[in-house]
Motif scaffolding. Structure first.
Motif, short mmCIF file in Angstrom:
data_model
loop_
_atom_site.label_atom_id
_atom_site.label_comp_id
_atom_site.label_asym_id
_atom_site.label_seq_id
_atom_site.Cartn_x
_atom_site.Cartn_y
_atom_site.Cartn_z
N VAL A 1 19.18 -46.69 8.08
CA VAL A 1 18.13 -45.46 7.81
C VAL A 1 17.27 -45.43 9.31
O VAL A 1 17.02 -44.26 9.75
CB VAL A 1 17.23 -45.55 6.42
CG1 VAL A 1 16.11 -44.76 6.43
CG2 VAL A 1 18.21 -45.73 5.43
N PHE A 2 16.71 -46.42 9.71
CA PHE A 2 15.68 -46.33 10.84
C PHE A 2 16.80 -45.89 12.07
O PHE A 2 16.08 -44.92 12.82
CB PHE A 2 15.37 -47.78 11.25
CG PHE A 2 14.16 -48.19 10.05
CD1 PHE A 2 13.85 -47.38 9.05
CD2 PHE A 2 13.59 -49.39 10.11
CE1 PHE A 2 12.75 -47.65 8.31
CE2 PHE A 2 12.56 -49.82 9.37
CZ PHE A 2 12.11 -48.85 8.55
N GLY A 3 17.82 -46.24 12.24
CA GLY A 3 18.61 -45.65 13.22
C GLY A 3 18.73 -44.25 13.25
O GLY A 3 18.60 -43.52 14.09
N ILE A 4 19.01 -43.61 12.00
CA ILE A 4 19.15 -42.07 11.90
C ILE A 4 17.64 -41.62 11.95
O ILE A 4 17.62 -40.44 12.63
CB ILE A 4 19.75 -41.94 10.27
CG1 ILE A 4 21.23 -42.50 10.45
CG2 ILE A 4 19.51 -40.57 10.02
CD1 ILE A 4 21.92 -42.28 8.87
N LEU A 5 16.61 -42.12 11.25
CA LEU A 5 15.39 -41.28 11.43
C LEU A 5 14.86 -41.54 12.95
O LEU A 5 14.05 -40.61 13.37
CB LEU A 5 14.24 -42.14 10.60
CG LEU A 5 14.56 -42.01 9.10
CD1 LEU A 5 13.55 -42.83 8.26
CD2 LEU A 5 13.86 -40.43 8.75
#
Length: 263
Positions: free
Chosen positions: A166-170
């Motif tokens: 999720v953080f990689g995408i955000l």
């Protein structure tokens, strides 16, 4: 809009982001943080993860309001809390980015420790992740309905999320790592050649450049990921040309091999 003096930017951070008896982050960290926040406001990255110290949501709100008071920010930013992690986000830019992710602009690499080598997944193989991205888009769209130049905040439940993915995408990476949560948080990247990408931009005179992005991809998968990376670079350079706060966009990469990789 003129940039406030470095002294004012440092004071804004140190006066608001102190924790307990400790004052705010060191001068260099304060200036870099201000540069990252400005990059989010200018659409050069959808979000920045605040990890300078343990300052919480209220302190971050005060910090961003101080920057607005200096005339440094005119765009309303948002603080998104996910499991005690705080991201400073431009909801408008984040929505645009996540909508593109759903169209297939971001690659996902499975690095579960249960497999011998990393492998590329299509987003269509990860329906739970697609649903989660759609949920976050809806959350951001709800925030935008109340248009405000103030600094807002919200919290998303995330007990079943893979925060690495999720953080990689955000954060706007063109390639994000994932792994099976039921196999623990280990991965198969140890002693694997990784191509580490670094993106920097110059900002304040006589100050170090701002680190805009830093992420890696397995070197063995680089040919399969080349189109994702090329498209991402092209779009980043296009966005960079629409602003005049930063100069000298630099994208570089190097190959590293590490005995252990923390995600």
């Amino acid at each position: 809009m003129s940039t406030p003096s470095p002294q004012l930017l440092v004071a804004a951070a140190q006066q608001t982001l102190g924790t307990g008896k400790r004052k705010g982050p060191p001068r260099a960290v304060c200036l870099h943080l201000a540069g990252e926040v400005l990059a989010v406001a200018r659409g050069l990255k959808p979000a920045v993860l605040y990890d300078c110290n343990s300052a919480g949501v209220l302190a971050l709100q005060s910090y961003l309001e101080e920057l607005q008071g200096l005339g440094f920010l005119t765009l309303g930013l948002h603080i998104l809390e996910i499991e005690e992690n705080n991201l400073i986000v431009s909801p408008e830019h984040a929505c645009q980015h996540l909508e593109q992710v759903l169209l297939g602009t971001t690659a996902v690499v499975d690095v579960s420790c249960s497999q011998p080598h990393p492998s590329v997944c299509s987003l269509d193989q990860l329906q739970d992740l697609k649903s989660l991205i759609a949920e976050i888009i809806t959350h951001f769209q709800g925030l935008q309905k109340d248009v405000s130049l103030g600094v807002s905040s919200s919290k998303l439940p995330s007990s079943s999320w893979n925060l690495c993915t999720v953080f990689g995408i955000l954060l706007g990476y063109p390639v994000s790592y994932t792994f099976h949560l039921d196999h623990g948080d280990g991965n198969c990247l140890a002693m694997t050649a990784l191509r580490v990408f670094t993106v920097q931009i110059s900002w304040l005179p006589a100050q170090p450049p701002v680190l805009l992005y830093s992420f890696s991809v397995p070197e063995s998968l680089f040919p399969a990921l080349r189109n994702f990376l090329s498209t991402w670079e092209k779009e980043l350079r296009t966005r960079f040309r629409t602003q005049n706060d930063f100069d000298d966009l630099s994208i570089s990469s190097e190959i590293v091999t590490l005995p252990a990789v923390a995600l």
